[in-house]
Motif scaffolding. Structure first.
Motif, mmCIF file in Angstrom:
data_model
loop_
_atom_site.group_PDB
_atom_site.id
_atom_site.type_symbol
_atom_site.label_atom_id
_atom_site.label_comp_id
_atom_site.label_asym_id
_atom_site.label_seq_id
_atom_site.Cartn_x
_atom_site.Cartn_y
_atom_site.Cartn_z
ATOM 1 N N THR A 125 0.829 -1.215 0.000
ATOM 2 C CA THR A 125 0.000 0.000 0.000
ATOM 3 C C THR A 125 0.863 1.265 0.000
ATOM 4 O O THR A 125 1.849 1.351 0.712
ATOM 5 C CB THR A 125 -0.921 0.005 1.237
ATOM 6 O OG1 THR A 125 -1.601 -1.240 1.292
ATOM 7 C CG2 THR A 125 -1.935 1.129 1.180
ATOM 8 N N SER A 131 -6.105 1.702 -3.097
ATOM 9 C CA SER A 131 -6.616 0.430 -3.596
ATOM 10 C C SER A 131 -6.159 0.137 -5.028
ATOM 11 O O SER A 131 -6.340 -0.971 -5.512
ATOM 12 C CB SER A 131 -8.149 0.448 -3.603
ATOM 13 O OG SER A 131 -8.639 0.774 -2.335
ATOM 14 N N SER A 367 -10.711 -3.646 0.689
ATOM 15 C CA SER A 367 -11.931 -3.094 1.267
ATOM 16 C C SER A 367 -13.167 -3.833 0.761
ATOM 17 O O SER A 367 -13.137 -4.511 -0.274
ATOM 18 C CB SER A 367 -12.057 -1.615 0.913
ATOM 19 O OG SER A 367 -12.292 -1.494 -0.474
ATOM 20 N N GLU A 369 -15.702 -2.537 -0.555
ATOM 21 C CA GLU A 369 -16.123 -1.999 -1.860
ATOM 22 C C GLU A 369 -15.341 -2.651 -3.001
ATOM 23 O O GLU A 369 -15.906 -2.942 -4.060
ATOM 24 C CB GLU A 369 -15.929 -0.478 -1.910
ATOM 25 C CG GLU A 369 -16.848 0.314 -1.003
ATOM 26 C CD GLU A 369 -16.435 0.265 0.460
ATOM 27 O OE1 GLU A 369 -15.276 -0.061 0.753
ATOM 28 O OE2 GLU A 369 -17.295 0.534 1.320
HETATM 29 C C1 LIG Z 1 -4.939 -2.275 10.296
HETATM 30 C C2 LIG Z 1 -4.388 -2.208 8.894
HETATM 31 C C3 LIG Z 1 -3.308 -2.992 8.556
HETATM 32 C C4 LIG Z 1 -2.757 -2.908 7.258
HETATM 33 N N1 LIG Z 1 -1.643 -3.647 6.966
HETATM 34 C C5 LIG Z 1 -1.059 -3.505 5.749
HETATM 35 C C6 LIG Z 1 0.171 -4.180 5.434
HETATM 36 O O1 LIG Z 1 0.723 -4.908 6.278
HETATM 37 N N2 LIG Z 1 0.726 -3.983 4.214
HETATM 38 C C7 LIG Z 1 0.145 -3.195 3.266
HETATM 39 O O2 LIG Z 1 0.707 -3.071 2.172
HETATM 40 N N3 LIG Z 1 -1.023 -2.536 3.523
HETATM 41 C C8 LIG Z 1 -1.639 -2.677 4.738
HETATM 42 N N4 LIG Z 1 -2.802 -1.991 5.016
HETATM 43 C C9 LIG Z 1 -3.397 -1.123 4.002
HETATM 44 C C10 LIG Z 1 -4.704 -1.652 3.420
HETATM 45 O O3 LIG Z 1 -4.458 -2.745 2.597
HETATM 46 C C11 LIG Z 1 -5.386 -0.477 2.722
HETATM 47 O O4 LIG Z 1 -5.788 0.430 3.734
HETATM 48 C C12 LIG Z 1 -6.562 -0.904 1.889
HETATM 49 O O5 LIG Z 1 -6.142 -1.665 0.777
HETATM 50 C C13 LIG Z 1 -7.384 0.297 1.372
HETATM 51 O O6 LIG Z 1 -6.528 1.217 0.736
HETATM 52 P P1 LIG Z 1 -6.588 2.764 1.171
HETATM 53 O O7 LIG Z 1 -6.490 2.808 2.667
HETATM 54 O O8 LIG Z 1 -5.535 3.499 0.423
HETATM 55 O O9 LIG Z 1 -8.005 3.257 0.774
HETATM 56 P P2 LIG Z 1 -8.441 4.014 -0.605
HETATM 57 O O10 LIG Z 1 -7.973 3.221 -1.768
HETATM 58 O O11 LIG Z 1 -8.048 5.426 -0.511
HETATM 59 O O12 LIG Z 1 -10.001 3.889 -0.501
HETATM 60 C C14 LIG Z 1 -10.776 4.722 0.375
HETATM 61 C C15 LIG Z 1 -12.223 4.272 0.302
HETATM 62 O O13 LIG Z 1 -12.699 4.377 -1.042
HETATM 63 C C16 LIG Z 1 -13.175 3.133 -1.493
HETATM 64 N N5 LIG Z 1 -12.838 2.951 -2.914
HETATM 65 C C17 LIG Z 1 -11.634 3.166 -3.522
HETATM 66 N N6 LIG Z 1 -11.716 2.862 -4.842
HETATM 67 C C18 LIG Z 1 -12.986 2.452 -5.068
HETATM 68 C C19 LIG Z 1 -13.702 2.037 -6.219
HETATM 69 N N7 LIG Z 1 -13.105 1.925 -7.416
HETATM 70 N N8 LIG Z 1 -14.994 1.674 -6.082
HETATM 71 C C20 LIG Z 1 -15.605 1.760 -4.875
HETATM 72 N N9 LIG Z 1 -14.980 2.163 -3.737
HETATM 73 C C21 LIG Z 1 -13.701 2.517 -3.847
HETATM 74 C C22 LIG Z 1 -12.466 2.089 -0.660
HETATM 75 O O14 LIG Z 1 -13.211 0.895 -0.598
HETATM 76 C C23 LIG Z 1 -12.394 2.791 0.690
HETATM 77 O O15 LIG Z 1 -13.589 2.621 1.388
HETATM 78 C C24 LIG Z 1 -3.360 -2.059 6.304
HETATM 79 C C25 LIG Z 1 -4.457 -1.276 6.666
HETATM 80 C C26 LIG Z 1 -4.975 -1.331 7.928
HETATM 81 C C27 LIG Z 1 -6.151 -0.469 8.288
#
Ligand SMILES: Cc1cc2nc3c(=O)[nH]c(=O)nc-3n(C[C@H](O)[C@H](O)[C@H](O)COP(=O)(O)OP(=O)(O)OC[C@H]3O[C@@H](n4cnc5c(N)ncnc54)[C@H](O)[C@@H]3O)c2cc1C
Length: 386
Positions: A125, A131, A367, A369
């Protein structure tokens, strides 16, 4: 269709449950609040072979599958000890190394994963990609007989307690010049690699970090696989075990919350009889128990398909299992808190402490979504909407 565990799987489940019970949720919370890790539990689970259960036997592992690793993850969570690093280190990183590593990489890393003495975190990430992993900006370039990595990662779990991080970067294909994913095993103490803790509202002894890679130099042998082309298939290999084991962790957490709630409602009496005799209290718990059991079946199905090598079907099932388990766990914990009344919000009763973790389960590692997008497109045949 056989819904029974093998005798070995049943024994594993019982043995892991008995180990977790000796530690329990109060240990987990006490460690989290002290800013400490669950090292004692990790070391003991490692010695008993639970952490290396899915590592191939020729490297000293249990030679079993993701089904067994999911059992370990679920049962520890069901005792109040949901260990996220089980999802990251053995499920993602060890599986990728076992399936896509070079012989030298397998020799170097798998014995440590088998013993549980080697822990690795996983970094995909990024702040600006989220995402959408096509937007990854961490790049690797060839430099002499090695590679140099530069970029930023976010929410990396366990960077402070692991000796390697499996970094997903992008690298130009030598023939076409196109950027493609490439995976590198980077020592966490490599010069140029730094990390800083992110304050999270999750009660957990495992923390999330920002990771900064500033011209981090690694030898050629750090690239997973024989060439950069191995990157994409290797990445996909890690995703199903990740989803299956994180779903198992949600199920275990939900079981723990429901067991706390049902013990409480069977004895707590405010109108002359246990509150569990009021359907307004018992039915939401029963509803949550049904959702948890349905999700649990899906986790078992996904793990079984994965272990049979039916990767496409396993991908659909793993996404569905992850979605269903995260929703069921959130419902179970919320319902368990409600059934406890005010006690539900105390540390002592040990259910509100689960809320941050199960809430995060609806966001990470993928997520809800993005799973709905996947199912819309690949199961229902809808056009991609983004
Ligand atoms: C406790 C925790 C542990 C984690 N551990 C790791 C780890 O060890 N390694 C690692 O690499 N990552 C890790 N992550 C990251 C995690 O994988 C990401 O938070 C997750 O993939 C979502 O990405 P984002 O936070 O950038 O959200 P964003 O991509 O910014 O999305 C924000 C919101 O918009 C929605 N959204 C985005 N695009 C779309 C779309 N096309 N259609 C509909 N909805 C959409 C998403 O569902 C979400 O609700 C961790 C996260 C948490 C909270």
């Amino acid at each position: 269709m056989d819904f029974d565990h093998t005798p070995e799987q049943s024994q594993l489940r019982d043995a892991v449950a008995s180990l977790g019970t000796r530690y329990g949720h109060s240990y987990y919370v006490e460690r989290a609040k002290a800013g400490a890790h669950t090292d004692e539990l990790w070391v003991e689970a490692a010695k008993l072979g639970y952490l290396g259960v899915s590592v191939p036997a020729e490297y000293g592992g249990g030679g079993a599958g993701i089904t067994e690793l999911a059992i370990v993850t679920e049962e520890l969570a069901a005792t109040g000890c949901p260990l996220l690093l089980l999802v990251v280190s053995p499920a993602i990183v060890a599986t990728i190394v076992a399936k896509h590593g070079t012989p030298a990489q397998r020799d170097a890393y798998l014995p440590g994963f088998a013993e549980g003495t080697l822990k690795a975190c996983f970094a995909i990430t990024e702040p600006d990609a989220g995402s959408n992993f096509h937007n990854l900006a961490t790049v690797a370039r060839r430099d002499g007989d090695g590679y140099v990595l530069t970029g930023r990662k976010v929410y990396i779990s366990g960077a402070d307690e692991t000796s390697y991080v499996l970094v997903v970067a992008r690298m130009a294909d030598e023939r076409t010049g196109r950027l493609q994913p490439a995976l590198f095993m980077v020592p966490c103490d490599a010069p140029g690699l730094t990390y800083s803790k992110i304050d999270m509202e999750i009660v957990s002894p495992e923390n999330q970090f920002m990771l900064f890679l500033d011209e981090v130099r690694v030898p050629a042998g750090a690239l997973i696989g024989e060439s950069a082309e191995a990157g994409l298939p290797a990445l996909f290999t890690g995703l199903n075990p990740e989803r299956i084991t994180v779903a198992a962790m949600s199920i275990g957490t939900a079981r723990y919350a429901l067991s706390r709630a049902s013990a409480y409602t069977a004895t707590r009496s405010v109108w002359g009889r246990p509150i569990g005799s009021h359907q307004g209290v018992a039915h939401p718990l029963a509803h949550a128990a049904i959702q948890v059991e349905l999700a649990r079946l899906m986790v078992a199905k996904a793990a079984s398909l994965y272990d049979l090598g039916r990767d496409v079907e396993a991908g659909v099932a793993a996404n569905m299992a992850k979605y269903a388990a995260a929703e069921a766990a959130y419902l179970a914990v919320d319902t368990a808190i409600q059934a406890h009344g005010g006690n539900g919000m105390t540390t002592e009763y040990g259910v509100a402490t689960l809320m941050g973790g199960v809430r995060a389960g609806r966001i990470a590692p993928v997520s809800r979504e993005m799973i709905l997008n996947f199912v819309s497109q690949h199961v229902l045949g809808q056009q991609k909407s983004y």
